[in-house]
Design a protein around this motif. Structure first.
Motif, PDB file in Angstrom:
ATOM      1  N   CYS A 177      50.051  53.475  46.350  1.00  0.00           N
ATOM      2  CA  CYS A 177      49.388  52.175  46.261  1.00  0.00           C
ATOM      3  C   CYS A 177      48.998  51.911  44.810  1.00  0.00           C
ATOM      4  CB  CYS A 177      48.154  52.138  47.151  1.00  0.00           C
ATOM      5  SG  CYS A 177      48.535  52.103  48.914  1.00  0.00           S
ATOM      6  N   ILE A 178      49.595  50.896  44.220  1.00  0.00           N
ATOM      7  CA  ILE A 178      49.418  50.602  42.798  1.00  0.00           C
ATOM      8  C   ILE A 178      48.272  49.627  42.593  1.00  0.00           C
ATOM      9  CG2 ILE A 178      50.535  49.670  40.741  1.00  0.00           C
ATOM     10  CD1 ILE A 178      53.235  50.342  42.058  1.00  0.00           C
ATOM     11  N   ASP A 179      47.286  50.024  41.787  1.00  0.00           N
ATOM     12  CA  ASP A 179      46.219  49.111  41.405  1.00  0.00           C
ATOM     13  C   ASP A 179      46.657  48.331  40.172  1.00  0.00           C
ATOM     14  OD1 ASP A 179      43.813  47.948  41.920  1.00  0.00           O
ATOM     15  OD2 ASP A 179      42.605  49.449  40.876  1.00  0.00           O
ATOM     16  N   TYR A 180      46.089  47.161  39.975  1.00  0.00           N
ATOM     17  CA  TYR A 180      46.435  46.343  38.811  1.00  0.00           C
ATOM     18  C   TYR A 180      45.258  45.438  38.485  1.00  0.00           C
ATOM     19  CZ  TYR A 180      47.479  42.950  42.543  1.00  0.00           C
ATOM     20  OH  TYR A 180      47.405  42.130  43.652  1.00  0.00           O
ATOM     21  N   ARG A 181      45.222  44.958  37.248  1.00  0.00           N
ATOM     22  CA  ARG A 181      44.126  44.083  36.845  1.00  0.00           C
ATOM     23  C   ARG A 181      44.143  42.790  37.643  1.00  0.00           C
ATOM     24  NH1 ARG A 181      45.453  44.123  30.561  1.00  0.00           N
ATOM     25  NH2 ARG A 181      47.492  44.702  31.454  1.00  0.00           N
ATOM     26  N   ASN A 182      42.967  42.365  38.103  1.00  0.00           N
ATOM     27  CA  ASN A 182      42.804  41.091  38.780  1.00  0.00           C
ATOM     28  C   ASN A 182      42.176  40.078  37.827  1.00  0.00           C
ATOM     29  OD1 ASN A 182      41.849  42.403  42.075  1.00  0.00           O
ATOM     30  ND2 ASN A 182      43.800  42.403  41.021  1.00  0.00           N
ATOM     31  N   PHE A 183      42.215  38.821  38.187  1.00  0.00           N
ATOM     32  CA  PHE A 183      41.515  37.780  37.434  1.00  0.00           C
ATOM     33  C   PHE A 183      40.015  37.892  37.698  1.00  0.00           C
ATOM     34  CE2 PHE A 183      39.871  33.457  36.949  1.00  0.00           C
ATOM     35  CZ  PHE A 183      40.370  33.131  35.694  1.00  0.00           C
ATOM     36  N   PRO A 184      39.131  37.795  36.690  1.00  0.00           N
ATOM     37  CA  PRO A 184      39.414  37.438  35.307  1.00  0.00           C
ATOM     38  C   PRO A 184      39.639  38.620  34.357  1.00  0.00           C
ATOM     39  CG  PRO A 184      37.057  37.365  35.663  1.00  0.00           C
ATOM     40  CD  PRO A 184      37.674  37.763  36.979  1.00  0.00           C
ATOM     41  N   GLN A 185      39.804  39.833  34.890  1.00  0.00           N
ATOM     42  CA  GLN A 185      40.162  40.956  34.015  1.00  0.00           C
ATOM     43  C   GLN A 185      41.477  40.696  33.305  1.00  0.00           C
ATOM     44  OE1 GLN A 185      39.884  44.322  36.834  1.00  0.00           O
ATOM     45  NE2 GLN A 185      38.865  45.399  35.177  1.00  0.00           N
ATOM     46  N   GLY A 186      42.395  40.065  34.012  1.00  0.00           N
ATOM     47  CA  GLY A 186      43.693  39.764  33.449  1.00  0.00           C
ATOM     48  C   GLY A 186      44.278  38.549  34.141  1.00  0.00           C
ATOM     49  N   THR A 187      45.361  38.021  33.604  1.00  0.00           N
ATOM     50  CA  THR A 187      46.075  36.910  34.210  1.00  0.00           C
ATOM     51  C   THR A 187      47.418  37.419  34.730  1.00  0.00           C
ATOM     52  OG1 THR A 187      46.842  36.295  32.002  1.00  0.00           O
ATOM     53  CG2 THR A 187      44.908  35.130  32.860  1.00  0.00           C
ATOM     54  N   ILE A 188      48.252  36.505  35.192  1.00  0.00           N
ATOM     55  CA  ILE A 188      49.430  36.913  35.941  1.00  0.00           C
ATOM     56  C   ILE A 188      50.368  37.813  35.133  1.00  0.00           C
ATOM     57  CG2 ILE A 188      50.628  34.770  35.350  1.00  0.00           C
ATOM     58  CD1 ILE A 188      50.959  36.861  38.602  1.00  0.00           C
ATOM     59  N   SER A 189      50.538  37.551  33.843  1.00  0.00           N
ATOM     60  CA  SER A 189      51.437  38.405  33.061  1.00  0.00           C
ATOM     61  C   SER A 189      50.899  39.833  32.981  1.00  0.00           C
ATOM     62  CB  SER A 189      51.652  37.836  31.659  1.00  0.00           C
ATOM     63  OG  SER A 189      50.425  37.733  30.956  1.00  0.00           O
ATOM     64  N   ASP A 190      49.557  39.984  32.911  1.00  0.00           N
ATOM     65  CA  ASP A 190      48.963  41.316  32.915  1.00  0.00           C
ATOM     66  C   ASP A 190      49.215  42.013  34.248  1.00  0.00           C
ATOM     67  OD1 ASP A 190      47.719  40.996  30.324  1.00  0.00           O
ATOM     68  OD2 ASP A 190      46.222  39.730  31.306  1.00  0.00           O
ATOM     69  N   MET A 191      49.097  41.265  35.348  1.00  0.00           N
ATOM     70  CA  MET A 191      49.307  41.833  36.677  1.00  0.00           C
ATOM     71  C   MET A 191      50.745  42.319  36.843  1.00  0.00           C
ATOM     72  SD  MET A 191      47.251  38.967  38.929  1.00  0.00           S
ATOM     73  CE  MET A 191      45.785  38.188  38.232  1.00  0.00           C
ATOM     74  N   VAL A 192      51.691  41.473  36.429  1.00  0.00           N
ATOM     75  CA  VAL A 192      53.102  41.842  36.556  1.00  0.00           C
ATOM     76  C   VAL A 192      53.418  43.051  35.679  1.00  0.00           C
ATOM     77  CG1 VAL A 192      55.474  41.071  36.186  1.00  0.00           C
ATOM     78  CG2 VAL A 192      53.803  39.511  37.204  1.00  0.00           C
ATOM     79  N   ASN A 193      52.887  43.065  34.468  1.00  0.00           N
ATOM     80  CA  ASN A 193      53.117  44.206  33.575  1.00  0.00           C
ATOM     81  C   ASN A 193      52.536  45.490  34.148  1.00  0.00           C
ATOM     82  OD1 ASN A 193      54.443  42.646  31.672  1.00  0.00           O
ATOM     83  ND2 ASN A 193      52.614  42.256  30.455  1.00  0.00           N
ATOM     84  N   ASP A 194      51.321  45.395  34.724  1.00  0.00           N
ATOM     85  CA  ASP A 194      50.698  46.575  35.321  1.00  0.00           C
ATOM     86  C   ASP A 194      51.539  47.121  36.460  1.00  0.00           C
ATOM     87  OD1 ASP A 194      48.603  46.362  33.562  1.00  0.00           O
ATOM     88  OD2 ASP A 194      47.133  45.655  35.034  1.00  0.00           O
ATOM     89  N   VAL A 195      51.966  46.230  37.353  1.00  0.00           N
ATOM     90  CA  VAL A 195      52.754  46.662  38.512  1.00  0.00           C
ATOM     91  C   VAL A 195      54.082  47.260  38.069  1.00  0.00           C
ATOM     92  CG1 VAL A 195      54.030  45.825  40.527  1.00  0.00           C
ATOM     93  CG2 VAL A 195      51.651  45.131  40.175  1.00  0.00           C
ATOM     94  N   SER A 196      54.729  46.642  37.087  1.00  0.00           N
ATOM     95  CA  SER A 196      55.988  47.178  36.582  1.00  0.00           C
ATOM     96  C   SER A 196      55.780  48.571  35.984  1.00  0.00           C
ATOM     97  CB  SER A 196      56.576  46.240  35.525  1.00  0.00           C
ATOM     98  OG  SER A 196      57.822  46.705  35.059  1.00  0.00           O
ATOM     99  N   GLN A 197      54.663  48.752  35.298  1.00  0.00           N
ATOM    100  CA  GLN A 197      54.367  50.057  34.717  1.00  0.00           C
ATOM    101  C   GLN A 197      54.095  51.086  35.816  1.00  0.00           C
ATOM    102  OE1 GLN A 197      51.463  49.777  31.599  1.00  0.00           O
ATOM    103  NE2 GLN A 197      51.774  51.866  30.903  1.00  0.00           N
ATOM    104  N   GLY A 198      53.436  50.644  36.903  1.00  0.00           N
ATOM    105  CA  GLY A 198      53.202  51.541  38.028  1.00  0.00           C
ATOM    106  C   GLY A 198      54.497  51.955  38.697  1.00  0.00           C
TER     107      GLY A 198
END
Length: 413
Positions: free
Chosen positions: A176-197
């Motif tokens: 189960c991959i965690d990723y930054r949520n808004f307002p910690q990050g925006t959609i590009s941050d979320m996609v980058n986090d998931v891709s890195q996971g």
């Protein structure tokens, strides 16, 4: 979950973003990794080291603090509109009705030796993932990389614990991959986090007994959107010959559960549901980028022909009475994929809501069409695993039926 505020949304302040990032968990799982093995050999994990009770309590407290602090910061950031507050109260009542099940799952999540929590996969505070490992340690296991939902705002890796625990009982590893949520990050941050996971899983899962040649990607709700963006964007990078650290060819199939794949079509719907246009566009980095983060729109572009040909088998699941994200989102995406020559299937569940497929039905225990389909799909080329699944005991019930029905009626989703 639809959310609302009575005021227009300001841009997130730098101080707020920095403060919220400091609230992330900065710990790696204290369990040792499994050793890498040759796939052709019989796999046997080393003895597991048991954590102390006090360490488990400390971990639970830290995770609870993270969720609570982010919730209060989000509340102060968004404001308190009347309709938004009523939905929040409905969510609280919904959670109370399902609490008997949540408490049992939380106990397993924090104290089961089969769960490895908060493994670091990147350098951001939310770059953590949880692993759910089968008790049977013979041979390499298929792996599901799962991305949770939460309206891009309240997602958290532990939301996938029920799925992780139940699939682990069927000899499937779940990450189960965690990723930054808004307002910690925006959609590009979320996609980058998931891709890195996904990158971490593809390149390291063998150390935990996972088969790197049998990795499946799955997302639910907002997690289905984010994970599908990560998959499509990776296919585009790969088709252009860009330098990549993981390949779309490593993903055997993609499972999308109750997701949204065409953002321009959803702006008004979310606005009417309480996720105001100003908030949604802030999450998605402005109206001009909506199409850039819409997998359905991306695959329609003729320039993406090669990228579409790289996509794995895609299976989308949706309830026909889903009011949070209409089932038409999955229908049109599958139709688009078919027109573009991709392999895609659509499975609709008549009368099911946004939460039925992911919460109420799994908490009910017993037979579950979606769960059984996913397990059979993953074990399709393993006759022995299919035989064990057929002989396995039915899944346990976590919540009495009366509470499940009441929860379904008050659900804000």
């Amino acid at each position: 979950m639809a959310m609302e505020t009575s005021t227009s949304l300001p841009e997130p302040s730098e101080n707020l973003s920095q403060q919220m990032e400091t609230d992330g968990l900065m710990r790696v799982s204290s369990f040792p990794r499994r050793r890498a093995v040759n796939k052709s050999s019989s796999f046997k994990a080393p003895p597991r080291r048991q954590q102390s009770f006090s360490r488990e309590i400390g971990h639970a407290a830290a995770e609870t603090y993270l969720i609570t602090s982010l919730s209060f910061k989000l509340l102060s950031y968004l404001g308190v509109g009347y309709r938004w507050i009523t939905r929040l109260l409905a969510l609280a009542l919904y959670a109370m009705l399902l609490m008997p099940g949540f408490l049992q799952i939380a106990f397993q999540y924090f104290f089961s030796s089969q769960v490895r929590r908060s493994i670091i996969y990147g350098d951001q505070p939310r770059n953590r993932l949880d692993l759910y490992l089968p008790s049977n340690e013979d041979g390499l296991k298929p792996v599901v990389a799962f991305v949770t939902g939460g309206a891009w705002i309240i997602g958290y890796k532990a939301w996938g614990s029920l799925l992780g625990l139940q699939l682990a009982e069927r000899d499937i590893i779940v990450a189960c991959i965690d990723y930054r949520n808004f307002p910690q990050g925006t959609i590009s941050d979320m996609v980058n986090d998931v891709s890195q996971g996904i990158d971490y899983i593809c390149n390291n899962i063998i150390e935990y007994g996972g088969d790197p040649n049998k990795i499946y990607l799955m997302g639910q709700s907002a997690g289905a959107h984010v994970s599908s963006c990560a998959l499509v964007q990776q296919a585009i990078k790969e088709s252009r010959g860009d330098s990549i650290s993981w390949s779309v060819s490593q993903i055997k199939a993609y499972f999308g559960l109750s997701g949204g794949y065409n953002l321009p079509n959803l702006v008004d719907h979310f606005h009417n549901r309480g996720l105001y246009r100003s908030i949604f566009l802030s999450i998605m980095e402005g109206e001009k980028l909506l199409e850039q983060f819409s997998p359905e729109v991306i695959v329609q572009d003729p320039s993406s022909d090669k990228a579409v040909s790289l996509l794995p088998h895609i299976v989308l699941f949706h309830g026909t009475t889903d009011s949070s994200i209409p089932s038409d989102e999955s229908k049109t995406f599958v139709n688009t994929l078919h027109r573009r020559g991709a392999q895609a299937d659509l499975i609709l569940y008549d009368g099911k809501t946004h939460t039925d497929l992911f919460l109420q039905d799994p908490l009910r225990g017993g037979k579950d069409e979606l769960f059984d389909y996913v397990v059979a799909f993953i074990h399709a080329d393993d006759i022995e695993a299919l035989a064990r699944d057929a002989m396995g005991p039915p899944r346990r019930r976590y919540v009495p039926e009366i509470l499940l029905r009441l929860a379904r009626r008050v659900s804000p989703f």
